[in-house]
Design a protein around this motif. Structure first.
Motif, PDB file in Angstrom:
ATOM      1  N   LEU A   1      84.018  47.808 112.231  1.00 50.05           N
ATOM      2  CA  LEU A   1      84.838  46.601 112.336  1.00 50.05           C
ATOM      3  C   LEU A   1      84.107  45.502 113.084  1.00 50.05           C
ATOM      4  O   LEU A   1      84.166  44.320 112.705  1.00 50.05           O
ATOM      5  CB  LEU A   1      86.162  46.927 113.028  1.00 50.05           C
ATOM      6  N   GLN A   2      83.401  45.874 114.147  1.00 49.52           N
ATOM      7  CA  GLN A   2      82.673  44.874 114.916  1.00 49.52           C
ATOM      8  C   GLN A   2      81.539  44.254 114.106  1.00 49.52           C
ATOM      9  O   GLN A   2      81.163  43.095 114.332  1.00 49.52           O
ATOM     10  CB  GLN A   2      82.141  45.505 116.201  1.00 49.52           C
ATOM     11  N   ASP A   3      81.010  44.996 113.133  1.00 49.33           N
ATOM     12  CA  ASP A   3      79.917  44.498 112.296  1.00 49.33           C
ATOM     13  C   ASP A   3      80.396  43.927 110.962  1.00 49.33           C
ATOM     14  O   ASP A   3      79.585  43.603 110.095  1.00 49.33           O
ATOM     15  CB  ASP A   3      78.916  45.624 112.012  1.00 49.33           C
ATOM     16  N   ASN A   4      81.717  43.802 110.758  1.00 51.11           N
ATOM     17  CA  ASN A   4      82.258  43.309 109.478  1.00 51.11           C
ATOM     18  C   ASN A   4      81.764  44.144 108.296  1.00 51.11           C
ATOM     19  O   ASN A   4      81.526  43.616 107.204  1.00 51.11           O
ATOM     20  CB  ASN A   4      81.891  41.838 109.251  1.00 51.11           C
ATOM     21  N   ALA A   5      81.592  45.453 108.526  1.00 52.95           N
ATOM     22  CA  ALA A   5      81.188  46.382 107.464  1.00 52.95           C
ATOM     23  C   ALA A   5      79.866  45.981 106.819  1.00 52.95           C
ATOM     24  O   ALA A   5      79.602  46.346 105.665  1.00 52.95           O
ATOM     25  CB  ALA A   5      82.286  46.510 106.407  1.00 52.95           C
ATOM     26  N   GLN A   6      79.019  45.269 107.540  1.00 55.87           N
ATOM     27  CA  GLN A   6      77.757  44.801 106.950  1.00 55.87           C
ATOM     28  C   GLN A   6      76.863  45.969 106.528  1.00 55.87           C
ATOM     29  O   GLN A   6      76.126  45.867 105.536  1.00 55.87           O
ATOM     30  CB  GLN A   6      77.008  43.897 107.931  1.00 55.87           C
ATOM     31  N   PHE A   7      76.923  47.070 107.283  1.00 55.42           N
ATOM     32  CA  PHE A   7      76.017  48.184 107.010  1.00 55.42           C
ATOM     33  C   PHE A   7      76.703  49.313 106.246  1.00 55.42           C
ATOM     34  O   PHE A   7      76.198  50.424 106.181  1.00 55.42           O
ATOM     35  CB  PHE A   7      75.439  48.700 108.332  1.00 55.42           C
ATOM     36  N   THR A   8      77.862  49.020 105.655  1.00 60.77           N
ATOM     37  CA  THR A   8      78.554  50.003 104.838  1.00 60.77           C
ATOM     38  C   THR A   8      77.756  50.269 103.572  1.00 60.77           C
ATOM     39  O   THR A   8      77.286  49.326 102.915  1.00 60.77           O
ATOM     40  CB  THR A   8      79.961  49.488 104.450  1.00 60.77           C
TER      41      THR A   8
ATOM     42  N   GLY B   1      76.637  50.543  99.934  1.00 53.42           N
ATOM     43  CA  GLY B   1      77.110  49.789  98.774  1.00 53.42           C
ATOM     44  C   GLY B   1      77.085  48.296  98.982  1.00 53.42           C
ATOM     45  O   GLY B   1      77.042  47.524  98.015  1.00 53.42           O
ATOM     46  N   GLY B   2      77.119  47.862 100.244  1.00 52.65           N
ATOM     47  CA  GLY B   2      76.954  46.450 100.551  1.00 52.65           C
ATOM     48  C   GLY B   2      78.136  45.568 100.238  1.00 52.65           C
ATOM     49  O   GLY B   2      78.022  44.334 100.301  1.00 52.65           O
ATOM     50  N   ASP B   3      79.300  46.150  99.908  1.00 52.57           N
ATOM     51  CA  ASP B   3      80.488  45.342  99.629  1.00 52.57           C
ATOM     52  C   ASP B   3      81.305  45.226 100.915  1.00 52.57           C
ATOM     53  O   ASP B   3      82.096  46.113 101.242  1.00 52.57           O
ATOM     54  CB  ASP B   3      81.311  45.995  98.519  1.00 52.57           C
ATOM     55  N   ALA B   4      81.129  44.121 101.641  1.00 53.53           N
ATOM     56  CA  ALA B   4      81.767  43.977 102.942  1.00 53.53           C
ATOM     57  C   ALA B   4      83.285  43.893 102.823  1.00 53.53           C
ATOM     58  O   ALA B   4      84.007  44.399 103.693  1.00 53.53           O
ATOM     59  CB  ALA B   4      81.225  42.744 103.653  1.00 53.53           C
TER      60      ALA B   4
END
Length: 516
Positions: free
Chosen positions: A178-185, A187-190
């Motif tokens: 959450l702190q990273d806005n899902a940037q490193f999730t 698949g890359g779909d934030a």
């Protein structure tokens, strides 16, 4: 007692302020005042003053905690003689009795040697923006001491934040995601990543907090302040609500208006608006604060070069492109806005420190930036702030709308727009709390402070004064021409007006301006 948990699987607004300064001002009290309107009623001059706040006849078990509080807030020592004291008091989980039990609420009191011992305290709440104790520590760090010279200040932390009973409900991977806005999730779909993180985080925290999960809104925070009034055994109190703490102040006015002696709403969060409007107002303020910071930074030939604003925007883009290792674009946004919105009264003297950390990161030395990120995330992005903030938030926009806004805001607000839009999804899975009832009646003059470049709430006083006016309250808005949050921590001019209002309930002229 601390709540703990087992692991659960699962277009830019550019306000250039000529010659502005961010620090406290000792210039004349009134810089610009709206002239009287011909035919305007002067009846308010004959209105008897409201009852004054009272000195507690009983008190909390205070203990000295000056160094402890400053260390927790990541701030330096305050003026000589400043004393910070901490205490706890027990508050009912739900004053209506629908949920039994009590929470531990934390309070911090600030006094100077010259603070009169017989002066009534002012209750401070900064809501979920950061702990009220940290806001108090920031306010006390600078020379703008008119308020503390006249009154002790007592900060009351919201449930799960600061010195109140803490909440530890998010698994570490969800919290960092959450702190990273899902940037490193993967698949890359934030957008999809943030939606998934919100769902998993919501399940984790609500399961952990059951059956108390519905008791973290501003209305229950107002109940905690009312419990403090009862602990003090007084009839009337004065409340200073900063940022989202203004929501708590308004809820206190709605539920306990006859117990209010004074109400000051400093840099208030908008009321009666949707999440997109509230968020866009805040990002406009953040962009304006960055522009004002950049102007001062260039003025002292800081290490960010001749165009500090462009340098900050470029650094955030580098993070978004993965060029800062595991530092995300949203983490850089958190660090910069956290600095710009810090209640520290000595921000002017720290412009170079922020510039040095950011410019070093641009050269590949990430240590200073990472330290700043860690400090600001600890201050503004805790589990308690996730729970309280999501509970207070109106309906969040659906994922497709956020996708569109991320693109639009990236162009409109180039430094913070995209990351800010994505951050709205953090609360997308949290159940929407029923909107509080409107404030119906308040026979009290209310002082509203606002800044032209507020990085936390933006310029949002119109919705607040409208709600107060509809309830019959007289209001006066004083505008500070500097950047930062909240106004009372940075402007000696505003503090002087605040002290005068606390004394006899008289408001300054509506539209009065304080210089930067």
């Amino acid at each position: 007692m601390r709540w703990t948990r087992a692991v659960v699987p699962a277009s830019a607004l550019l306000i250039m302020i000529a010659g502005c300064g961010a620090g406290p001002s000792d210039r004349p009290h009134v810089a610009v005042e709206r002239p009287p309107v011909p035919g305007e009623s002067t009846a308010s001059a004959q209105v008897p003053p409201p009852p004054a706040a009272e000195v507690p006849t009983k008190d909390l078990p205070w203990r000295e905690c000056t160094r402890e509080t400053f260390d927790m807030a990541g701030m330096g020592p305050g003026p000589a003689g400043l004393v910070l004291e901490c205490a706890d008091f027990s508050t009912p989980i739900d004053s209506a009795g629908t949920v039994l039990g009590n929470f531990r609420t934390g309070a911090v009191r600030a006094r100077l040697p010259q603070t009169p011992p017989d002066a009534a305290p002012v209750v401070l709440t900064s809501g979920v923006d950061r702990s009220s104790g940290a806001t108090l520590a920031g306010l006390a760090t600078g020379p703008a001491s008119a308020l503390l010279t006249a009154h002790p200040l007592v900060a009351v932390d919201r449930r799960g934040i600061g010195t109140s009973q803490a909440i530890d409900c998010l698994p570490a991977d969800i919290r960092s995601g959450l702190q990273d806005n899902a940037q490193f999730t993967p698949g890359g779909d934030a957008v999809t990543g943030m939606s998934d993180l919100s769902r998993n985080g919501t399940i984790s925290c609500r399961d952990f907090l059951q059956p108390y999960d519905g008791t973290f809104d501003a209305a229950h925070a107002a109940d905690d302040i009312e419990q403090l009034r009862r602990e003090w055994n007084v009839d009337h109190i004065a409340v200073l609500g900063t940022g989202s703490g203004a929501l708590v102040g308004l809820e206190y006015a709605r539920k306990y208006g006859d117990r209010l002696a004074r109400l000051v709403l400093d840099s208030p969060t908008p009321v009666g608006v949707d999440t997109v409007t509230r968020t866009e107002t805040a990002v406009q303020g953040a962009e304006a604060a960055l522009s004002a910071f950049a102007q001062q930074c260039a003025g002292i030939s800081c290490s960010l070069g001749p165009d500090p604003r462009a340098a900050v925007t470029a650094l955030i883009q580098k993070a978004a492109d993965g060029q800062l290792g595991d530092i995300s674009a949203n983490a850089v946004r958190t660090a910069v806005i956290g600095f710009l919105g810090s209640p520290r009264a000595d921000q002017t003297g720290r412009i170079g420190a922020l510039a040095d950390a950011l410019s070093a990161a641009g050269r590949g030395d990430l240590g200073g930036l990472q330290a700043l990120i860690d400090q600001q995330e600890a201050a503004t992005a805790t589990d308690g702030q996730f729970v309280n903030g999501c509970t207070d938030l109106p309906q969040t926009p659906p994922a497709p709308q956020v996708t569109d806004l991320a693109g639009i805001w990236a162009q409109k607000y180039p430094a913070f727009g995209r990351a800010t839009a994505l951050s709205m999804l953090a609360c997308s899975a949290w159940p929407v709390t029923e909107a509080p009832a409107a404030l119906e009646k308040l026979e009290l003059p209310v002082l509203v402070l606002t800044g032209v470049a507020d990085p936390v709430t933006g310029v949002a006083q119109a919705s607040v004064t409208g709600a107060l006016g509809a309830a019959g309250a007289r209001t006066s808005t004083m505008t500070w021409q500097g950047w930062g949050h909240p106004v009372s921590a940075h402007s000696g001019c505003a503090q002087t007006a605040l002290v005068a209002y606390l004394k006899d309930g008289r408001l300054p002229g509506d539209g009065t301006a304080c210089p930067a």
